[in-house]
Design a protein around this motif. Structure first.
Motif, short mmCIF file in Angstrom:
data_model
loop_
_atom_site.label_atom_id
_atom_site.label_comp_id
_atom_site.label_asym_id
_atom_site.label_seq_id
_atom_site.Cartn_x
_atom_site.Cartn_y
_atom_site.Cartn_z
N GLU A 134 -4.63 0.97 3.63
CA GLU A 134 -3.90 -0.28 3.85
C GLU A 134 -4.64 -1.45 3.20
O GLU A 134 -4.04 -2.29 2.52
CB GLU A 134 -3.70 -0.53 5.34
CG GLU A 134 -2.89 -1.77 5.66
CD GLU A 134 -2.73 -2.00 7.14
OE1 GLU A 134 -1.65 -2.47 7.53
OE2 GLU A 134 -3.69 -1.73 7.91
N ALA A 194 1.41 0.80 3.88
CA ALA A 194 1.86 -0.20 4.84
C ALA A 194 2.06 0.49 6.18
O ALA A 194 2.55 1.63 6.24
CB ALA A 194 3.17 -0.84 4.38
N ARG A 250 8.62 7.53 5.14
CA ARG A 250 7.55 7.14 6.06
C ARG A 250 7.23 8.31 6.97
O ARG A 250 8.02 9.25 7.09
CB ARG A 250 7.91 5.90 6.87
CG ARG A 250 9.03 6.14 7.87
CD ARG A 250 9.36 4.88 8.62
NE ARG A 250 10.34 5.19 9.66
CZ ARG A 250 10.62 4.42 10.67
NH1 ARG A 250 9.99 3.27 10.82
NH2 ARG A 250 11.51 4.76 11.57
N GLY A 286 -4.11 -1.84 -0.37
CA GLY A 286 -2.75 -2.16 -0.78
C GLY A 286 -1.90 -0.94 -1.08
O GLY A 286 -0.80 -1.06 -1.60
N TYR A 287 -2.41 0.24 -0.74
CA TYR A 287 -1.70 1.48 -1.04
C TYR A 287 -0.75 1.92 0.06
O TYR A 287 0.10 2.78 -0.17
CB TYR A 287 -2.69 2.62 -1.29
CG TYR A 287 -3.54 2.46 -2.52
CD1 TYR A 287 -3.27 1.51 -3.50
CD2 TYR A 287 -4.64 3.28 -2.72
CE1 TYR A 287 -4.06 1.38 -4.62
CE2 TYR A 287 -5.44 3.16 -3.85
CZ TYR A 287 -5.14 2.21 -4.79
OH TYR A 287 -5.92 2.09 -5.91
N THR A 328 3.07 2.10 -0.39
CA THR A 328 3.64 0.95 -1.07
C THR A 328 3.95 1.36 -2.52
O THR A 328 3.55 2.44 -2.97
CB THR A 328 2.65 -0.22 -1.09
OG1 THR A 328 1.48 0.19 -1.81
CG2 THR A 328 2.28 -0.66 0.33
N LYS A 329 4.61 0.48 -3.23
CA LYS A 329 4.88 0.74 -4.65
C LYS A 329 3.55 0.93 -5.39
O LYS A 329 3.41 1.84 -6.20
CB LYS A 329 5.68 -0.42 -5.25
CG LYS A 329 6.12 -0.22 -6.66
CD LYS A 329 6.98 -1.37 -7.14
CE LYS A 329 7.43 -1.14 -8.56
NZ LYS A 329 8.29 -2.23 -9.05
N GLN A 330 2.58 0.09 -5.07
CA GLN A 330 1.24 0.20 -5.67
C GLN A 330 0.60 1.53 -5.29
O GLN A 330 -0.05 2.17 -6.12
CB GLN A 330 0.37 -0.97 -5.20
CG GLN A 330 -1.04 -0.95 -5.73
CD GLN A 330 -1.89 -2.08 -5.16
OE1 GLN A 330 -1.40 -2.97 -4.48
NE2 GLN A 330 -3.18 -2.02 -5.44
#
Length: 96
Positions: free
Chosen positions: A53, A59, A28, A56-57, A76-78
């Motif tokens: 965000e 957080a 992070r 979904g990419y 994110t994992k995605q």
């Protein structure tokens, strides 16, 4: 499983591409580090982070530390998969 190469217009904008590149190498990063590395204003960075965000990419985590609100971002994992696929597509295109 390796994601298929795919050009991603959300990631492709220079600022968002830089954000994803920075975050791909760390767990992070704090808002101020990203802002300083990109050389942009808080509002410009906020807009990029919000779009990532919403896709979904990315957080965002907010916490009070040392008497002030701090914000950290992580892929994110995605987001990691999308960034990897985007870079693979750029490399494929460059090799043509």
């Amino acid at each position: 499983m390796t994601p298929l190469p795919r050009f991603d217009p959300v990631i492709h904008a220079p600022g968002r591409l830089q954000i994803c590149a920075i975050l791909s190498g760390v767990d992070r990063a704090e808002f101020s580090l990203l802002r300083d590395r990109l050389g942009v204003s808080d509002s410009v960075l906020s807009k990029h982070l919000k779009l990532l965000e919403d896709s979904g990419y990315l957080a965002l985590t907010k916490a009070s530390q040392g008497g002030r609100q701090r914000t950290w971002a992580n892929l994110t994992k995605q987001g990691k998969a999308a960034f990897k696929a985007h870079v693979a597509e750029l490399n494929r295109m460059a090799a043509l």
